[in-house]
Motif scaffolding. Sequence first.
Motif, PDB file in Angstrom:
ATOM      1  N   LYS A  71       0.955  -0.947   0.104  1.00 52.64           N
ATOM      2  CA  LYS A  71      -0.301   0.176  -0.229  1.00 52.64           C
ATOM      3  C   LYS A  71       0.817   1.174  -0.098  1.00 52.64           C
ATOM      4  O   LYS A  71       0.487   2.438  -0.727  1.00 52.64           O
ATOM      5  CB  LYS A  71      -0.816  -0.019   1.367  1.00 52.64           C
ATOM      6  CG  LYS A  71      -1.743  -1.308   1.458  1.00 52.64           C
ATOM      7  CD  LYS A  71      -3.041  -0.630   2.698  1.00 52.64           C
ATOM      8  CE  LYS A  71      -4.451  -2.391   2.712  1.00 52.64           C
ATOM      9  NZ  LYS A  71      -4.893  -2.121   3.486  1.00 52.64           N
ATOM     10  N   MET A  78      -0.813   7.913  -7.017  1.00 48.24           N
ATOM     11  CA  MET A  78      -2.423   8.703  -7.414  1.00 48.24           C
ATOM     12  C   MET A  78      -1.406   9.587  -7.973  1.00 48.24           C
ATOM     13  O   MET A  78      -2.286  10.413  -8.934  1.00 48.24           O
ATOM     14  CB  MET A  78      -3.126   9.041  -6.003  1.00 48.24           C
ATOM     15  CG  MET A  78      -3.315   7.696  -4.626  1.00 48.24           C
ATOM     16  SD  MET A  78      -4.707   8.317  -3.829  1.00 48.24           S
ATOM     17  CE  MET A  78      -5.733   9.582  -4.705  1.00 48.24           C
ATOM     18  N   PRO A  83      -3.845   3.296 -11.344  1.00 47.25           N
ATOM     19  CA  PRO A  83      -4.985   2.594 -10.818  1.00 47.25           C
ATOM     20  C   PRO A  83      -3.941   1.946  -9.413  1.00 47.25           C
ATOM     21  O   PRO A  83      -3.167   1.394  -9.866  1.00 47.25           O
ATOM     22  CB  PRO A  83      -5.266   1.641 -11.526  1.00 47.25           C
ATOM     23  CG  PRO A  83      -5.393   1.881 -12.996  1.00 47.25           C
ATOM     24  CD  PRO A  83      -3.933   2.309 -12.722  1.00 47.25           C
ATOM     25  N   LEU A  84      -4.542   2.443  -8.077  1.00 48.16           N
ATOM     26  CA  LEU A  84      -3.036   1.891  -7.007  1.00 48.16           C
ATOM     27  C   LEU A  84      -3.397   0.014  -7.177  1.00 48.16           C
ATOM     28  O   LEU A  84      -2.493  -0.055  -6.755  1.00 48.16           O
ATOM     29  CB  LEU A  84      -4.128   2.380  -5.361  1.00 48.16           C
ATOM     30  CG  LEU A  84      -4.092   3.491  -5.284  1.00 48.16           C
ATOM     31  CD1 LEU A  84      -4.182   3.751  -4.555  1.00 48.16           C
ATOM     32  CD2 LEU A  84      -2.037   4.275  -5.828  1.00 48.16           C
ATOM     33  N   SER A  85      -4.235  -0.507  -7.455  1.00 49.54           N
ATOM     34  CA  SER A  85      -3.953  -2.206  -7.758  1.00 49.54           C
ATOM     35  C   SER A  85      -2.871  -2.131  -8.453  1.00 49.54           C
ATOM     36  O   SER A  85      -2.639  -3.357  -7.931  1.00 49.54           O
ATOM     37  CB  SER A  85      -5.370  -2.453  -8.709  1.00 49.54           C
ATOM     38  OG  SER A  85      -6.426  -1.833  -7.911  1.00 49.54           O
ATOM     39  N   SER A 146     -13.497  -3.061 -11.211  1.00 48.37           N
ATOM     40  CA  SER A 146     -13.201  -0.878 -11.535  1.00 48.37           C
ATOM     41  C   SER A 146     -14.590  -0.669 -10.779  1.00 48.37           C
ATOM     42  O   SER A 146     -14.798   0.130 -10.062  1.00 48.37           O
ATOM     43  CB  SER A 146     -13.591  -0.431 -13.128  1.00 48.37           C
ATOM     44  OG  SER A 146     -14.584  -1.074 -13.568  1.00 48.37           O
ATOM     45  N   TRP A 149     -14.855  -0.280  -6.880  1.00 50.29           N
ATOM     46  CA  TRP A 149     -14.765   0.442  -6.672  1.00 50.29           C
ATOM     47  C   TRP A 149     -15.492   1.398  -6.594  1.00 50.29           C
ATOM     48  O   TRP A 149     -15.475   2.470  -5.666  1.00 50.29           O
ATOM     49  CB  TRP A 149     -13.109   0.625  -6.800  1.00 50.29           C
ATOM     50  CG  TRP A 149     -12.215   0.201  -6.750  1.00 50.29           C
ATOM     51  CD1 TRP A 149     -11.465  -0.412  -7.859  1.00 50.29           C
ATOM     52  CD2 TRP A 149     -11.493  -0.913  -5.396  1.00 50.29           C
ATOM     53  NE1 TRP A 149     -10.448  -1.506  -6.774  1.00 50.29           N
ATOM     54  CE2 TRP A 149     -10.164  -1.395  -5.758  1.00 50.29           C
ATOM     55  CE3 TRP A 149     -11.672   0.301  -4.128  1.00 50.29           C
ATOM     56  CZ2 TRP A 149      -9.691  -2.238  -4.451  1.00 50.29           C
ATOM     57  CZ3 TRP A 149     -10.545  -0.027  -3.706  1.00 50.29           C
ATOM     58  CH2 TRP A 149      -9.727  -1.016  -3.488  1.00 50.29           C
ATOM     59  N   TYR A 164     -11.422   6.363  -3.560  1.00 47.53           N
ATOM     60  CA  TYR A 164     -12.297   5.129  -4.553  1.00 47.53           C
ATOM     61  C   TYR A 164     -12.606   4.559  -5.639  1.00 47.53           C
ATOM     62  O   TYR A 164     -12.644   4.346  -6.565  1.00 47.53           O
ATOM     63  CB  TYR A 164     -13.403   3.876  -3.722  1.00 47.53           C
ATOM     64  CG  TYR A 164     -13.120   3.386  -1.857  1.00 47.53           C
ATOM     65  CD1 TYR A 164     -11.879   3.433  -1.846  1.00 47.53           C
ATOM     66  CD2 TYR A 164     -13.928   3.968  -1.653  1.00 47.53           C
ATOM     67  CE1 TYR A 164     -11.156   2.105  -1.279  1.00 47.53           C
ATOM     68  CE2 TYR A 164     -13.325   3.258  -0.138  1.00 47.53           C
ATOM     69  CZ  TYR A 164     -12.036   2.287   0.020  1.00 47.53           C
ATOM     70  OH  TYR A 164     -11.787   1.958   1.495  1.00 47.53           O
ATOM     71  N   GLU A 167      -9.796   5.629  -8.114  1.00 44.32           N
ATOM     72  CA  GLU A 167      -9.825   4.046  -8.482  1.00 44.32           C
ATOM     73  C   GLU A 167     -10.322   3.193  -9.418  1.00 44.32           C
ATOM     74  O   GLU A 167      -9.976   2.889 -10.791  1.00 44.32           O
ATOM     75  CB  GLU A 167      -9.290   3.438  -7.825  1.00 44.32           C
ATOM     76  CG  GLU A 167      -8.653   1.507  -7.628  1.00 44.32           C
ATOM     77  CD  GLU A 167      -7.403   1.597  -8.089  1.00 44.32           C
ATOM     78  OE1 GLU A 167      -7.512   0.505  -7.543  1.00 44.32           O
ATOM     79  OE2 GLU A 167      -7.018   3.241  -7.600  1.00 44.32           O
ATOM     80  N   GLN A 168     -11.757   3.373  -9.184  1.00 43.79           N
ATOM     81  CA  GLN A 168     -13.030   3.146 -10.315  1.00 43.79           C
ATOM     82  C   GLN A 168     -12.659   3.506 -11.806  1.00 43.79           C
ATOM     83  O   GLN A 168     -12.313   2.743 -13.100  1.00 43.79           O
ATOM     84  CB  GLN A 168     -14.216   3.678  -9.641  1.00 43.79           C
ATOM     85  CG  GLN A 168     -15.335   2.839 -10.292  1.00 43.79           C
ATOM     86  CD  GLN A 168     -16.043   4.021 -11.718  1.00 43.79           C
ATOM     87  OE1 GLN A 168     -15.381   5.005 -11.677  1.00 43.79           O
ATOM     88  NE2 GLN A 168     -16.251   3.568 -12.556  1.00 43.79           N
ATOM     89  N   ARG A 170      -9.910   4.744 -12.426  1.00 44.56           N
ATOM     90  CA  ARG A 170      -8.629   4.774 -13.658  1.00 44.56           C
ATOM     91  C   ARG A 170      -8.480   3.248 -13.591  1.00 44.56           C
ATOM     92  O   ARG A 170      -7.607   2.676 -15.472  1.00 44.56           O
ATOM     93  CB  ARG A 170      -7.134   4.593 -12.455  1.00 44.56           C
ATOM     94  CG  ARG A 170      -6.841   6.841 -12.477  1.00 44.56           C
ATOM     95  CD  ARG A 170      -5.921   6.791 -11.703  1.00 44.56           C
ATOM     96  NE  ARG A 170      -6.083   8.758 -11.128  1.00 44.56           N
ATOM     97  CZ  ARG A 170      -5.458   9.207 -10.084  1.00 44.56           C
ATOM     98  NH1 ARG A 170      -5.118   8.833  -8.992  1.00 44.56           N
ATOM     99  NH2 ARG A 170      -5.347  11.044 -10.195  1.00 44.56           N
ATOM    100  N   LEU A 171      -8.958   1.963 -13.550  1.00 45.09           N
ATOM    101  CA  LEU A 171      -8.721   0.719 -12.554  1.00 45.09           C
ATOM    102  C   LEU A 171     -10.131   0.746 -14.613  1.00 45.09           C
ATOM    103  O   LEU A 171      -9.227  -0.314 -15.043  1.00 45.09           O
ATOM    104  CB  LEU A 171      -9.379  -0.011 -11.923  1.00 45.09           C
ATOM    105  CG  LEU A 171      -9.004  -1.022 -11.785  1.00 45.09           C
ATOM    106  CD1 LEU A 171      -7.426  -1.872 -12.362  1.00 45.09           C
ATOM    107  CD2 LEU A 171      -9.790  -1.825 -10.618  1.00 45.09           C
TER     108      LEU A 171
END
Length: 425
Positions: A71, A78, A83-85, A146, A149, A164, A167-168, A170-171
Amino acid sequence: MKILYICHRIPYPPNKGDKIRSFNEVKYLAENHDLYLAFLVDDPADVKNVDPLRKYCVDLAWEEVDPRQQKIKAAPHMLLGKPLSLPYFYSSSLQRKIDQWAGAVDFDAVVCFSGPMAEYVFKSNTLKRESGKAPRLVMDFCDVDSDKWGQFSREGKFPMNIVYGLEQKRLLAYEAKVNREFDCSILVTENEAHLFKTLVPEARNVEVVGNGVDFKFFNPEAVPGNTVDTTIDGPTSASPQTGDHRDDAPRTEPMHLVFTGAMDYHANVDAVTWFCRDILPIIRESGIDVEFYIVGGRPTPAVKALEQVPGVTVTGFVDDIRTWYAQADVCVLPMRLGRGVQNKVLEAMAMQRPVVTTTKAAEGVSAKDLQHLLVADSPEDIARSVIELCKNPNARTQLGEAGRTFVTENFDWKRNMEKLEELLK
């Protein structure tokens, strides 16, 4: 075929949603093909589960990672708009091993389980499509991550709802890229495939490969007096002291309500918290004596705190989930978040237990309300369904039997894995 299989978590033991699916894919493909398996281990307790997987592989590569460090490593991304994933599930040492394999082996196919694992293909110097023999690239998204998120963003509080939401977006863009670059994208249900094609209108080669359930293993008759087979082909097991209840015997103990799942997963935490706060009091007000068991590993502090509620037990990790299904009078699975097939629903039905769940959890199973399970979405309706089952042993028996029949007829791993195999060719 020579197949490279890359997954985001160790696919054993098959005791939670993603591991159940990935393990069954590995197990099936290993029967007729040369399988090279690469994965991450994000729980020190899982290190002991690496060696049992070797029997399925020509070779195996894995890397242990610390979720907290991952993490921290992911956080700066960011600012880069990524995406952080991706960095969370990325290991440069695992990348090197995959590149070594790809330099020495002419892979016919590469299977990535979970969208972020496509990074190992995109960053590989030896899996490039333009050089030499190009392996067929297959992505098993399983669910539309996605969108999960996005759900977390709508349910979350500031500032995490902002994280969140980013992330949604970008993912989703990354999932669209994977779909463009890979030969085939797999989702677990028709609903998930429809959602993906709605979110990514230009999506191509989207296929559905459903989940299954080992209904020979998840069988009430296969749990003989707490003596359980613990081979790798099924989840390992240990048992509680109580067993199944005879419907015709005088009732001298509380009704047992059971929830199962990985208890560090946000959707499961939300479900049990909601049940204890808003639903369980309504059931108790009806005068029915019930105990609620939350069964699953790695319970968060919020889940552990629920033991302060009278009659609520948090078991933590158990060796054999079947024995807890077997003692359940009703399996209560009130999911408000998450998508796709809920394996906990399939397992409970296979164990011939009556299930009360929500529309969100039932939609991936396609079972019929009132025929195979009971579906309700408000606290009052869920409580009412549980109360009716607690009062009616014949209804519990009939719903349980109908549920098991439905599962055995519609969720055969072998049939679904045959489709996966065809998509690799």
